[in-house]
Design a protein around this motif. Structure first.
Motif, mmCIF file in Angstrom:
data_model
loop_
_atom_site.group_PDB
_atom_site.id
_atom_site.type_symbol
_atom_site.label_atom_id
_atom_site.label_comp_id
_atom_site.label_asym_id
_atom_site.label_seq_id
_atom_site.Cartn_x
_atom_site.Cartn_y
_atom_site.Cartn_z
ATOM 1 N N LEU A 1 0.815 -1.208 0.000
ATOM 2 C CA LEU A 1 0.000 0.000 0.000
ATOM 3 C C LEU A 1 0.855 1.268 0.000
ATOM 4 C CD1 LEU A 1 -2.754 -1.102 2.561
ATOM 5 C CD2 LEU A 1 -2.771 -1.270 0.063
ATOM 6 N N LEU A 2 2.157 1.118 0.111
ATOM 7 C CA LEU A 2 3.035 2.291 0.129
ATOM 8 C C LEU A 2 3.141 2.896 -1.270
ATOM 9 C CD1 LEU A 2 5.999 0.980 2.331
ATOM 10 C CD2 LEU A 2 4.067 2.383 3.038
ATOM 11 N N SER A 3 3.489 4.177 -1.316
ATOM 12 C CA SER A 3 3.663 4.828 -2.614
ATOM 13 C C SER A 3 4.922 4.296 -3.279
ATOM 14 C CB SER A 3 3.780 6.336 -2.424
ATOM 15 O OG SER A 3 5.058 6.648 -1.900
ATOM 16 N N ARG A 4 5.037 4.586 -4.550
ATOM 17 C CA ARG A 4 6.182 4.103 -5.308
ATOM 18 C C ARG A 4 7.509 4.565 -4.693
ATOM 19 N NH1 ARG A 4 7.432 2.915 -11.428
ATOM 20 N NH2 ARG A 4 9.600 2.445 -11.049
ATOM 21 N N GLY A 5 7.554 5.841 -4.347
ATOM 22 C CA GLY A 5 8.781 6.381 -3.770
ATOM 23 C C GLY A 5 9.126 5.691 -2.451
ATOM 24 N N MET A 6 8.103 5.407 -1.662
ATOM 25 C CA MET A 6 8.338 4.730 -0.377
ATOM 26 C C MET A 6 8.817 3.306 -0.605
ATOM 27 S SD MET A 6 5.077 5.940 1.820
ATOM 28 C CE MET A 6 4.703 7.663 2.049
ATOM 29 N N LYS A 7 8.219 2.645 -1.598
ATOM 30 C CA LYS A 7 8.660 1.277 -1.903
ATOM 31 C C LYS A 7 10.118 1.267 -2.337
ATOM 32 C CE LYS A 7 4.313 -0.724 -3.402
ATOM 33 N NZ LYS A 7 3.478 -0.907 -4.574
ATOM 34 N N GLN A 8 10.488 2.272 -3.155
ATOM 35 C CA GLN A 8 11.879 2.343 -3.608
ATOM 36 C C GLN A 8 12.809 2.510 -2.409
ATOM 37 O OE1 GLN A 8 11.475 1.711 -7.194
ATOM 38 N NE2 GLN A 8 12.611 3.526 -7.744
ATOM 39 N N PRO B 1 9.724 14.605 -8.506
ATOM 40 C CA PRO B 1 10.941 15.350 -8.146
ATOM 41 C C PRO B 1 11.250 15.324 -6.649
ATOM 42 C CG PRO B 1 9.627 16.595 -9.690
ATOM 43 C CD PRO B 1 8.824 15.387 -9.349
ATOM 44 N N ARG B 2 10.205 15.424 -5.862
ATOM 45 C CA ARG B 2 10.408 15.449 -4.409
ATOM 46 C C ARG B 2 10.977 14.119 -3.917
ATOM 47 N NH1 ARG B 2 8.705 17.604 0.491
ATOM 48 N NH2 ARG B 2 8.547 15.809 1.847
ATOM 49 N N ALA B 3 10.383 13.030 -4.392
ATOM 50 C CA ALA B 3 10.858 11.703 -3.997
ATOM 51 C C ALA B 3 12.282 11.478 -4.481
ATOM 52 C CB ALA B 3 9.938 10.639 -4.568
ATOM 53 N N ILE C 1 14.595 13.795 -4.821
ATOM 54 C CA ILE C 1 15.525 14.527 -3.956
ATOM 55 C C ILE C 1 15.761 13.741 -2.672
ATOM 56 C CG2 ILE C 1 15.744 16.608 -2.519
ATOM 57 C CD1 ILE C 1 14.352 18.080 -4.920
ATOM 58 N N GLU C 2 14.685 13.164 -2.156
ATOM 59 C CA GLU C 2 14.816 12.348 -0.938
ATOM 60 C C GLU C 2 15.778 11.181 -1.181
ATOM 61 O OE1 GLU C 2 11.191 11.861 2.074
ATOM 62 O OE2 GLU C 2 10.568 11.693 -0.009
ATOM 63 N N MET C 3 15.578 10.520 -2.327
ATOM 64 C CA MET C 3 16.433 9.392 -2.680
ATOM 65 C C MET C 3 17.891 9.850 -2.792
ATOM 66 S SD MET C 3 16.663 6.164 -3.386
ATOM 67 C CE MET C 3 15.119 5.390 -3.808
ATOM 68 N N ARG C 4 18.082 10.995 -3.414
ATOM 69 C CA ARG C 4 19.428 11.496 -3.608
ATOM 70 C C ARG C 4 20.109 11.787 -2.265
ATOM 71 N NH1 ARG C 4 19.444 17.153 -5.933
ATOM 72 N NH2 ARG C 4 19.348 17.518 -3.701
ATOM 73 N N ASP C 5 19.346 12.363 -1.343
ATOM 74 C CA ASP C 5 19.927 12.671 -0.031
ATOM 75 C C ASP C 5 20.336 11.399 0.709
ATOM 76 O OD1 ASP C 5 19.579 15.276 -0.586
ATOM 77 O OD2 ASP C 5 17.765 15.544 0.639
ATOM 78 N N ILE C 6 19.504 10.355 0.571
ATOM 79 C CA ILE C 6 19.847 9.093 1.220
ATOM 80 C C ILE C 6 21.131 8.528 0.618
ATOM 81 C CG2 ILE C 6 19.101 6.725 1.620
ATOM 82 C CD1 ILE C 6 16.191 7.841 1.432
ATOM 83 N N LEU C 7 21.230 8.622 -0.700
ATOM 84 C CA LEU C 7 22.428 8.096 -1.365
ATOM 85 C C LEU C 7 23.680 8.865 -0.934
ATOM 86 C CD1 LEU C 7 21.013 7.335 -4.910
ATOM 87 C CD2 LEU C 7 21.622 5.732 -3.099
#
Ligand SMILES: Nc1ncnc2c1ncn2[C@@H]1O[C@H](COP(=O)(O)OP(=O)(O)O)[C@@H](O)[C@H]1O
Ligand SMILES: [Mg+2]
Lengths: 310, 287
Positions: free
Chosen positions: A132-139, A165-167, A169-175
């Motif tokens: 049920l999570l969004s795509r960005g959350m699943k990633q 774009p928002r997701a 940026i979040e991914m990029r920060d984690i990386l």
């Protein structure tokens, strides 16, 4: 850390990877850029021990992905370009299952899971069903999963694809955070500026061949090959033209009368360029401005992949 | 060392299996079928005898029929539970990730098999109270019941392994389902058909006619078809005289249950070995 040696993969008669050679040092974040179908996922699948190469080998931390695949699996965290999740499973159970799959003891998993969820900003989704999570959350959850056994190497196949774009940026920060933890990261994308931002090195791949490899800046220079220089002169436009025409590195010279400008393509090195300017000043050419037109990475990419739709 | 024996796939599948409503309704449906049948049987028989009594030999008939019915039900359910084990993970794109974990192929395959079997065992255990009715009226020995349950288990494991194998070597669940049901029907029905064909050939066909009093003709193939048929096995366990009859017909007096045991064990081993080898089919070296 990662040595790819003459890696070749054929699907039937189709050559998807052609004698690919690459070495990536420990702690380096290396971005793979290439159009769709260039062979990025094929390389990553081989490195993730999911696919046997037709020829060649790859070593991860000195261990062969073919002969020592069980050992390699301990060293790598892999995130495929397309993946699914089990329904009926909650986020913490999802991580717990994979933790167990890597043989991590239950007590350790209990400590680890909240930490990982924290790392990928999913703490509040801990008890939600994963499907049920969004795509960005699943990633992000999948990224957390790939980290569960604390691998030295991360192999991330388009982790930001399909994200808003928002997701992204979040991914990029984690990386970035993972990079600061000293992980060696291979990451693929067709969104070039994004990769350039967070990678130390860039690998350009096209039709299964390595086109270029190096630091982000040097790749830029290497790929540009010839740069366009524009020189504005106060007057004596004709003299300027005569002067530049003589230089062996210069081609495609044009005069823009209205702008009092000489523009040309320059093939010399930076040292040659210094010499050229020194001579120009000695010849009393009244140069008041000089601009080097750097093609941006996106253009370069389009140029080398011959405008393949990506 | 505890690690070695834990099976993450098994634990997860069990958790999921018993969480879903589907399993619960499946169990209910199974019990419903059995109850309908036993209820029907009881009412028909008490009517026939007209006395409202139920004699031990009738109770034994019911036991026999329930046992064969349960075998048929379980055989029918097993493919549905196992034929999607690997292929559905492939379809849901969860398989790649699973294969990059440090679990061995053996561990994954065994985990998948055991989790499906666990559910079938639950079905069988849930059906046990029905037998209490039979025990109430007597006529059945606990040894017989235990033997029958062990053969249920063997049959489930073997057909389950066929399902897991097809699920591993085919890309699509639907194809795997069809193949596994095909295998199940072959074992359950086609073998019976082949047995009867064999018998009728010997009786009427060009086979050397047995001189009366001499040794009966030896026809191992016909014997084999009967020996690997679950229905025939049940009959020989329930009515030992049917085993003797088979021996007379085929000239082979080797106990059916031993042949059955060996054959189904062999199916299990071969299918699981193929599944384990083919799970990481795109990798040349794996276990
Ligand atoms: N299983 C396969 N069978 C046949 N061809 C394939 C298979 N997987 C990939 N290819 C082909 O190999 C090429 C490289 O694919 P891939 O590695 O997925 O590229 P990328 O990830 O860079 O988009 C593509 O042309 C693709 O069509
Ligand atoms: Mg790809």
């Amino acid at each position: 850390m990662i040595e790819i040696k003459g890696l070749t993969k054929k699907y039937g008669s189709f050559l998807a990877l052609d004698h690919f050679e690459l070495t990536v040092d420990e702690g380096v974040v290396c971005g793979f850029v290439g159009a769709n179908g260039a062979g990025k996922s094929t390389i990553f699948s081989i490195l993730a021990t999911l696919l046997s190469p037709t020829a060649g080998d790859a070593l991860i931390n000195g261990q062969s992905v073919i002969r020592e695949s069980a050992e390699v699996r301990k060293q790598i965290g892999y995130m495929p370009d397309f993946f699914g999740v089990y329904d009926q499973l909650k986020a913490d159970e999802y991580l717990d299952f994979y933790g167990a799959s890597y043989g991590i003891p239950a007590e350790k998993r209990k400590v680890l899971i909240p930490e990982l969820l924290e790392l990928v900003n999913l703490t509040d989704k801990r008890y939600e069903y994963v499907d049920l999570l969004s795509r960005g959350m699943k990633q992000r959850l999948c990224l957390a999963r790939s980290l569960i056994h604390d691998p030295k190497v991360l192999i991330l196949d388009e982790p930001a694809s399909g994200l808003d774009p928002r997701a992204r940026i979040e991914m990029r920060d984690i990386l970035r955070h993972l990079k600061s933890m000293g992980k060696t990261i291979l990451i693929s994308s067709h969104i070039l500026p994004e990769l350039a931002e967070m990678c130390d090195e860039i690998v350009v791949i096209d039709s299964g061949k390595l086109i270029a490899h190096g630091h982000v800046e040097s790749i830029q220079a290497q790929l540009q090959g010839d740069k366009r220089i524009k020189v504005k002169v106060l007057n004596r436009l004709a003299d300027a033209r005569a002067f530049f025409e003589e230089d062996p590195f210069i081609s495609g010279l044009e005069i823009l009368e209205n702008k009092q400008e000489v523009a040309f393509t320059y093939k010399g090195t930076d040292e040659d360029q210094v010499e050229l300017l020194r001579k120009a000043l000695l010849s009393n050419i009244p140069i008041y401005s000089l601009t080097v037109e750097e093609k941006d990475l996106e253009d370069v990419f389009m140029a080398i992949t011959k405008g393949v739709d990506y | 060392m505890q690690q070695r024996f834990s099976n993450p796939v098994l634990m997860k599948e069990l958790k999921l299996r018993f969480r879903t409503l589907k399993s619960f309704s499946g169990l209910m449906f199974y019990l419903f079928l059995l109850f309908i049948f036993v209820g029907g049987f009881l009412s028909v028989f008490t009517q026939f005898t007209g006395t409202g009594f139920f004699r031990p030999n009738e109770s034994f008939i019911m036991f026999a029929v329930i046992s064969i019915l349960q075998m048929a039900l379980v055989m029918f359910i097993t493919p549905g539970l196992t034929a999607g084990a690997i292929s559905s993970e492939r379809e849901k794109q969860t398989l790649n990730i699973l294969l990059t974990t440090t679990q061995s192929s053996t561990q994954i395959i065994i985990g998948k098999l055991l989790s499906s079997i666990a559910f079938l065992i639950l079905l069988l255990i849930a059906g046990l109270p029905l037998y209490s009715v039979v025990f109430l009226f007597g006529g059945v020995s606990p040894v017989q019941l235990t033997t029958i349950f062990l053969f249920y288990l063997l049959t489930i494991v073997a057909i389950g392994s066929i399902g897991i194998m097809f699920s591993t070597i085919t890309k699509r669940t639907i194809v795997s389902m069809i193949a596994t049901y095909g295998g199940m029907i072959f074992l359950g029905a086609v073998t019976a058909f082949l047995f009867f064909v064999g018998i009728s050939f010997e009786t009427f066909g060009g086979m050397p006619i047995p001189t009366s009093g001499g040794t009966p003709p030896s026809s191992p193939v016909t014997y084999f078809w009967a020996a690997i048929n679950p229905g025939a096995l049940m009959l020989t366990i329930l009515y030992p005289e049917s085993g003797t009859q088979l021996a007379n017909m085929t000239g082979i007096s080797f106990p059916v249950w031993i042949t059955y045991l060996i054959f189904y064990f062999a199916i299990t081993v071969v299918c699981l070995m193929i599944a384990i080898r083919k799970l990481r089919a795109n990798m040349k070296h794996n276990r």
